[in-house]
Design a protein around this motif. Structure first.
Motif, PDB file in Angstrom:
ATOM      1  N   PRO A 100     -12.973 -25.051 -41.238  1.00 52.05           N
ATOM      2  CA  PRO A 100     -11.658 -24.537 -41.148  1.00 52.05           C
ATOM      3  C   PRO A 100     -11.273 -24.488 -42.838  1.00 52.05           C
ATOM      4  CG  PRO A 100     -11.692 -26.399 -39.767  1.00 52.05           C
ATOM      5  CD  PRO A 100     -13.035 -26.115 -40.508  1.00 52.05           C
ATOM      6  N   GLU A 101     -11.935 -24.821 -43.550  1.00 48.48           N
ATOM      7  CA  GLU A 101     -11.581 -24.602 -45.090  1.00 48.48           C
ATOM      8  C   GLU A 101     -11.640 -23.264 -45.494  1.00 48.48           C
ATOM      9  OE1 GLU A 101     -14.345 -26.237 -44.049  1.00 48.48           O
ATOM     10  OE2 GLU A 101     -13.969 -28.369 -44.563  1.00 48.48           O
ATOM     11  N   ALA A 102     -12.555 -22.420 -44.833  1.00 42.25           N
ATOM     12  CA  ALA A 102     -12.614 -21.212 -45.045  1.00 42.25           C
ATOM     13  C   ALA A 102     -11.027 -20.349 -44.842  1.00 42.25           C
ATOM     14  CB  ALA A 102     -13.590 -20.330 -44.184  1.00 42.25           C
ATOM     15  N   GLN A 103     -10.322 -20.918 -44.021  1.00 44.29           N
ATOM     16  CA  GLN A 103      -8.968 -20.199 -43.935  1.00 44.29           C
ATOM     17  C   GLN A 103      -8.180 -20.161 -45.307  1.00 44.29           C
ATOM     18  OE1 GLN A 103      -6.505 -22.533 -41.153  1.00 44.29           O
ATOM     19  NE2 GLN A 103      -8.137 -22.522 -39.625  1.00 44.29           N
ATOM     20  N   GLY A 112      -3.062 -11.768 -41.879  1.00 43.41           N
ATOM     21  CA  GLY A 112      -2.158 -12.143 -41.061  1.00 43.41           C
ATOM     22  C   GLY A 112      -2.737 -12.895 -39.839  1.00 43.41           C
ATOM     23  N   GLU A 113      -2.014 -13.269 -38.559  1.00 44.15           N
ATOM     24  CA  GLU A 113      -2.737 -13.728 -37.454  1.00 44.15           C
ATOM     25  C   GLU A 113      -3.630 -15.086 -37.644  1.00 44.15           C
ATOM     26  OE1 GLU A 113      -2.952  -9.628 -35.194  1.00 44.15           O
ATOM     27  OE2 GLU A 113      -3.982  -9.907 -36.943  1.00 44.15           O
ATOM     28  N   PRO A 114      -3.085 -15.999 -38.019  1.00 50.98           N
ATOM     29  CA  PRO A 114      -4.019 -17.197 -38.462  1.00 50.98           C
ATOM     30  C   PRO A 114      -4.754 -17.660 -37.067  1.00 50.98           C
ATOM     31  CG  PRO A 114      -2.086 -17.408 -39.304  1.00 50.98           C
ATOM     32  CD  PRO A 114      -1.628 -16.238 -38.677  1.00 50.98           C
ATOM     33  N   GLU A 115      -4.197 -17.380 -35.988  1.00 49.35           N
ATOM     34  CA  GLU A 115      -4.843 -17.828 -34.589  1.00 49.35           C
ATOM     35  C   GLU A 115      -6.262 -17.138 -34.369  1.00 49.35           C
ATOM     36  OE1 GLU A 115      -2.157 -14.269 -33.609  1.00 49.35           O
ATOM     37  OE2 GLU A 115      -2.145 -16.255 -34.813  1.00 49.35           O
ATOM     38  N   LYS A 116      -6.458 -15.960 -35.282  1.00 48.46           N
ATOM     39  CA  LYS A 116      -7.466 -15.347 -35.063  1.00 48.46           C
ATOM     40  C   LYS A 116      -8.742 -15.595 -36.200  1.00 48.46           C
ATOM     41  CE  LYS A 116      -6.143 -12.422 -31.706  1.00 48.46           C
ATOM     42  NZ  LYS A 116      -7.011 -12.095 -30.443  1.00 48.46           N
ATOM     43  N   TRP A 117      -8.316 -16.486 -37.231  1.00 46.75           N
ATOM     44  CA  TRP A 117      -9.262 -16.627 -38.292  1.00 46.75           C
ATOM     45  C   TRP A 117     -10.483 -17.441 -37.787  1.00 46.75           C
ATOM     46  CZ3 TRP A 117      -5.177 -18.479 -42.302  1.00 46.75           C
ATOM     47  CH2 TRP A 117      -4.284 -17.430 -42.968  1.00 46.75           C
ATOM     48  N   SER A 118     -10.372 -18.332 -36.946  1.00 45.09           N
ATOM     49  CA  SER A 118     -11.533 -19.174 -36.447  1.00 45.09           C
ATOM     50  C   SER A 118     -12.619 -18.194 -35.930  1.00 45.09           C
ATOM     51  CB  SER A 118     -11.227 -20.150 -35.467  1.00 45.09           C
ATOM     52  OG  SER A 118     -10.503 -19.632 -34.240  1.00 45.09           O
ATOM     53  N   GLU A 119     -12.415 -17.025 -35.215  1.00 45.08           N
ATOM     54  CA  GLU A 119     -13.291 -16.252 -34.803  1.00 45.08           C
ATOM     55  C   GLU A 119     -13.952 -15.469 -35.900  1.00 45.08           C
ATOM     56  OE1 GLU A 119     -13.491 -12.506 -31.503  1.00 45.08           O
ATOM     57  OE2 GLU A 119     -11.363 -13.495 -31.866  1.00 45.08           O
ATOM     58  N   ILE A 121     -14.506 -16.610 -38.889  1.00 43.99           N
ATOM     59  CA  ILE A 121     -15.356 -17.491 -39.541  1.00 43.99           C
ATOM     60  C   ILE A 121     -16.620 -18.012 -38.704  1.00 43.99           C
ATOM     61  CG2 ILE A 121     -15.428 -20.186 -40.150  1.00 43.99           C
ATOM     62  CD1 ILE A 121     -12.344 -20.189 -40.573  1.00 43.99           C
ATOM     63  N   ASP A 122     -16.451 -17.926 -37.483  1.00 49.52           N
ATOM     64  CA  ASP A 122     -17.712 -18.127 -36.492  1.00 49.52           C
ATOM     65  C   ASP A 122     -18.602 -16.732 -36.795  1.00 49.52           C
ATOM     66  OD1 ASP A 122     -19.021 -19.552 -34.647  1.00 49.52           O
ATOM     67  OD2 ASP A 122     -18.617 -17.831 -33.174  1.00 49.52           O
ATOM     68  N   LEU A 123     -17.931 -15.644 -36.516  1.00 47.95           N
ATOM     69  CA  LEU A 123     -18.798 -14.522 -36.580  1.00 47.95           C
ATOM     70  C   LEU A 123     -19.351 -14.225 -38.078  1.00 47.95           C
ATOM     71  CD1 LEU A 123     -16.508 -11.644 -35.108  1.00 47.95           C
ATOM     72  CD2 LEU A 123     -18.761 -12.356 -34.130  1.00 47.95           C
ATOM     73  N   TYR A 124     -18.694 -14.783 -39.095  1.00 48.18           N
ATOM     74  CA  TYR A 124     -19.510 -14.703 -40.538  1.00 48.18           C
ATOM     75  C   TYR A 124     -20.086 -15.933 -40.782  1.00 48.18           C
ATOM     76  CZ  TYR A 124     -17.696 -10.061 -40.417  1.00 48.18           C
ATOM     77  OH  TYR A 124     -17.518  -8.594 -40.333  1.00 48.18           O
ATOM     78  N   ARG A 125     -20.394 -16.770 -40.038  1.00 48.91           N
ATOM     79  CA  ARG A 125     -20.915 -18.280 -40.191  1.00 48.91           C
ATOM     80  C   ARG A 125     -20.532 -18.874 -41.190  1.00 48.91           C
ATOM     81  NH1 ARG A 125     -22.606 -17.228 -35.431  1.00 48.91           N
ATOM     82  NH2 ARG A 125     -24.625 -17.186 -34.856  1.00 48.91           N
TER      83      ARG A 125
END
Length: 243
Positions: A100-103, A112-119, A121-125
């Motif tokens: 989550p620190e990557a946010q 924008g769209e913080p709800e998409k940020w976790s996706e 982060i996962d895609l780019y490891r």
């Protein structure tokens, strides 16, 4: 790139290096250690003129002294891989990506769209360099819209492609074969089941997978008590685009 290490009798302040490290508490940091290794050979083969780093690493690991050597590298030296262990003075740390620190990277870039940020982060490891590059690209091309970026069928690499080329261009032909196999396999692969189109013997495949692991290019996943292997989505996209 670390300078060529000339001889084991190198000195510091008139003292042999190892003796100096015994009598003084020193911290030595070598960055980009992968640059002393040869391309188109399995991981850990030194370039001409850099071979003495092998005995140097081994001697520092096996000798008693008061100092610390930190190596920063994409590629693990064979001496470190062999001599490291849980209860030994030589240890390897695989740096994991940000969570989550990557946010904070996305906030600084104005996405924008913080709800998409976790996706993302996962895609780019969680790789901070990759995330910085991709966040800049989303801002430049998609006005900061993460959902628009994610709506594409393929994972857009942009400036990441040149970085991945530097790493993947070092691979042997056998390693490239194995990476192509892993890129075409959606699920983590079981190396006990070699596909017919992979022209490698079992012994060759084991050597190749060990080398790719030391290059930090494959990920290990445990399934039903067995190790399976896969690659990050970004690397998969790069390998697929090269075909």
């Amino acid at each position: 790139m670390p300078a060529p290490y000339p001889e084991e009798r190198a000195t510091t302040g008139g003292l042999p290096l190892l003796e100096y490290l015994r009598s003084h508490r020193c911290l030595i940091i070598l960055d980009d250690v992968q640059t002393i290794f040869s391309s188109q050979q399995l991981a850990g083969n030194y370039q001409p003129g850099y071979e003495n780093y092998g005995p140097f690493f081994k001697q520092l690991t096996e000798s008693s002294h008061n100092s610390c050597l930190i190596l920063l590298s994409w590629e693990k030296p064979r001496e470190i891989a062999t001599l490291g262990g849980e209860n030994r003075p030589c240890k390897s740390l695989q740096l994991k990506g940000l969570g989550p620190e990557a946010q904070e990277i996305f906030r600084e870039k104005g996405l924008g769209e913080p709800e998409k940020w976790s996706e993302l982060i996962d895609l780019y490891r969680g790789n901070p360099l990759w995330l910085n590059i991709v966040a800049t690209m989303i801002q430049d091309l998609f006005g900061g819209s993460v959902s628009e970026f994610l709506s594409y069928d393929t994972l857009f690499l942009g400036d990441l492609e040149s970085l991945l080329h530097q790493q993947c261009d070092r691979l042997t032909a056998s390693e490239q074969q194995a990476m192509g196999w892993l890129a075409s396999t959606p699920e983590p692969a079981d190396i006990s089941k070699i596909p017919e189109n992979l022209q490698l013997s079992r012994a060759e495949l084991l050597n190749v997978m060990q080398s790719l692991g030391r290059r930090s290019l494959v990920e290990t996943v445990q399934q039903n008590g067995r190790s399976h292997f896969t690659i990050a989505p970004v690397i998969r996209e790069y390998i697929t685009n090269k075909k």
